[in-house]
Design an enzyme around this catalytic site. Structure first.
Site, short mmCIF file in Angstrom:
data_model
loop_
_atom_site.label_atom_id
_atom_site.label_comp_id
_atom_site.label_asym_id
_atom_site.label_seq_id
_atom_site.Cartn_x
_atom_site.Cartn_y
_atom_site.Cartn_z
N TYR A 239 -25.59 33.91 -7.16
CA TYR A 239 -24.41 33.09 -6.86
C TYR A 239 -24.83 31.67 -6.47
O TYR A 239 -24.27 30.68 -6.94
CB TYR A 239 -23.65 33.76 -5.71
N HIS B 152 -17.63 24.41 -2.87
CA HIS B 152 -18.10 23.71 -4.04
C HIS B 152 -17.04 22.86 -4.71
O HIS B 152 -17.30 22.31 -5.80
CB HIS B 152 -18.69 24.73 -5.04
N GLU C 120 -9.14 27.02 -5.65
CA GLU C 120 -9.45 27.58 -6.97
C GLU C 120 -8.66 28.87 -7.20
O GLU C 120 -8.39 29.64 -6.28
CB GLU C 120 -10.97 27.83 -7.11
N HIS D 41 -16.24 32.01 -15.76
CA HIS D 41 -16.53 30.72 -16.40
C HIS D 41 -18.03 30.50 -16.69
O HIS D 41 -18.66 29.55 -16.24
CB HIS D 41 -15.89 29.51 -15.70
N HIS E 239 -9.38 27.19 0.08
CA HIS E 239 -9.89 26.72 -1.21
C HIS E 239 -8.81 26.93 -2.26
O HIS E 239 -8.17 27.99 -2.29
CB HIS E 239 -11.16 27.51 -1.52
N HIS F 82 -15.81 36.26 -1.40
CA HIS F 82 -16.28 37.17 -2.45
C HIS F 82 -17.34 38.08 -1.85
O HIS F 82 -18.26 37.61 -1.17
CB HIS F 82 -16.96 36.42 -3.60
N ASP G 274 -15.98 30.37 -0.45
CA ASP G 274 -16.97 30.82 -1.44
C ASP G 274 -18.39 30.92 -0.86
O ASP G 274 -19.21 31.71 -1.36
CB ASP G 274 -17.02 29.84 -2.62
N ASP H 280 -9.06 31.80 -8.31
CA ASP H 280 -9.43 33.16 -7.92
C ASP H 280 -9.02 33.48 -6.49
O ASP H 280 -8.98 34.64 -6.09
CB ASP H 280 -10.95 33.42 -8.13
FE1 FEO Z 1 -14.41 28.42 -6.01
FE2 FEO Z 1 -14.23 31.74 -5.61
O1 FEO Z 1 -13.63 30.08 -6.07
#
Ligand code: FEO
Length: 400
Positions: free
Chosen positions: A192, A145, A80, A24, A78, A225, A164, A82
């Site tokens: 990041y 986040h 999101e 994104h 989380h 990640h 994250d 991903d």
């Molecule tokens: Fe906020 Fe890696 O997703």
């Protein structure tokens, strides 16, 4: 990839996305990983999942350790996509007894997957749950986040699964910090931070204070990640402390786009003026540099100097994109300067000024505008603007 045991009976079962190049708007030019962790005990628990495209890979990796249907609990730190995209496949294969998540995460998961009937078990900061011989303590990290974000701390293992936070986008076959190049690792972490967390720097400061107050012994930090921190994990906490204070050095970025190289010539003259004053300067053309790399450079730069010619009564589209992206990330404590060429109307500089004002960036006067092609005297004016910027970078006020 095969699972990797990161602590006794705790396995990385994530996926490596070697091919992703855009996240994104963030340039993931070296890919990323989606980390998930399988904890084997009297009860079996899966912490987090992966992107939907990697659902089969996740389940295959788990199956190398245990039949996925034997998993008792899921923890979703989380919502999101991903990390949650694979959840429908995981729920189908696992049918867990409980799915632990924050209240905001429960809502977000329902809004994503429209599944009211999953066995949600809402947890709060400080709450502890037993997972068969181990204790998990949860710490909600709202807006770090997303509103639903949460950490899971495995007490007996001194392991912080940090979602994250403390992560980065970098696809590697290595899993631990001591197996990779440290300079590259911290570059990816800084990038990041600059592109995802910068705007929440105040909350990061509060979170770091909270973690300190809780005095959790931490041997290992496992983000969702990238690389896992097993060698002095305090290093990444210290880096977050530094970045979230938005401390800057005597460094300027000269960010520009150009049509017929007039604004480029002005940019070079400004950069020369900054350098002659002894400050560090980076000349960053928007045709050659991605917005997310520029934000990384901005993390420790005190000055942001922008140049654009005027096109269709405004700045060039690449500069609009850059400033809009930068404004959203809310850098603080910067100074700035502006310049640009034009043909007949010349609105670009004033338009860039509006962005600077909205970001609270104090603009050094004068803003330099040049009609068509700069003369020597125009370039001298740009050079002097650079010198003034360089001097401001050296002053105690500017350097604070
Ligand atoms: Fe906020 Fe890696 O997703």
């Amino acid at each position: 990839m095969h699972p990797v045991e990161i602590k006794k009976n705790i396995y990385w079962v994530g996926a490596i996305d070697w091919a992703i190049r855009d996240f994104h708007g963030y340039s993931t030019y070296q890919g990323t990983t989606y980390n998930a962790f399988l904890v084997m005990g009297e009860k079996i628990t899966l912490f987090d999942a992966v992107k939907r495209d990697f659902s089969d890979e996740l389940l295959k990796s788990i199956a190398e350790i245990v039949d996925p249907s034997k998993i008792d609990y899921l923890v979703v730190n989380h919502a999101e996509m991903d990390h949650s995209g694979a959840l429908p496949a995981v729920m189908e294969a696992v049918k867990p007894e409980k799915l632990y998540c924050s209240a905001a995460c429960r809502k977000a998961l329902i809004d994503h997957f429209h599944e009211e009937g999953w066995p949600y078990e809402v947890v709060k900061t400080g709450q502890e749950v037993g997972i068969g011989g181990r204790t998990v303590q949860f710490l909600e990290t709202r807006m770090l986040h997303w509103p639903d974000s949460m950490f899971s701390y495995l007490k007996e293992d001194r392991l912080l699964i940090s979602s994250d936070a403390f992560g980065h986008h970098w696809a590697t076959s290595e899993r631990f910090d001591d197996q990779v190049n440290e300079t590259q690792l911290f570059h990816h972490c800084a990038k990041y931070y600059a592109n995802i967390l910068l705007l929440y720097s105040g909350l990061v400061q509060k979170l770091l204070a909270q973690v300190k107050e809780l005095a959790l012994p931490i041997d290992m930090i496992a983000p969702d990640h990238g690389i896992i921190w097993r060698t002095s994990p305090g290093r990444i906490l210290e880096a977050y402390d530094r970045w979230s204070q938005q401390k800057s050095i005597a460094k300027a970025l000269v960010i520009y786009d150009t049509m017929w190289k007039s604004t480029e010539a002005m940019a070079k003259a400004v950069a020369d003026g900054i350098a002659v004053e002894g400050a560090s300067v980076k000349l960053l053309g928007l045709k050659e540099n991605h917005r997310s790399e520029i934000m990384t450079e901005l993390l420790d730069a005190k000055a942001v100097v922008c140049g654009s010619p005027t096109l269709n009564n405004g700045m060039l589209p690449a500069m609009q994109d850059m400033l809009s992206y930068m404004k959203g990330l809310k850098p603080s404590g910067k100074i700035g300067a502006l310049f640009g060429s034009y043909g007949w109307s010349g609105e670009a500089v004033a338009e860039m000024r509006e962005y600077m004002d909205k970001m609270g960036i104090a603009v050094i006067e004068p803003m330099v505008k040049v009609r068509y092609v700069p003369r020597e005297s125009d370039l001298k004016e740009c050079y002097e603007l650079g010198r003034k910027t360089g001097q401001a970078l050296k002053s105690p006020v500017a350097a604070g």
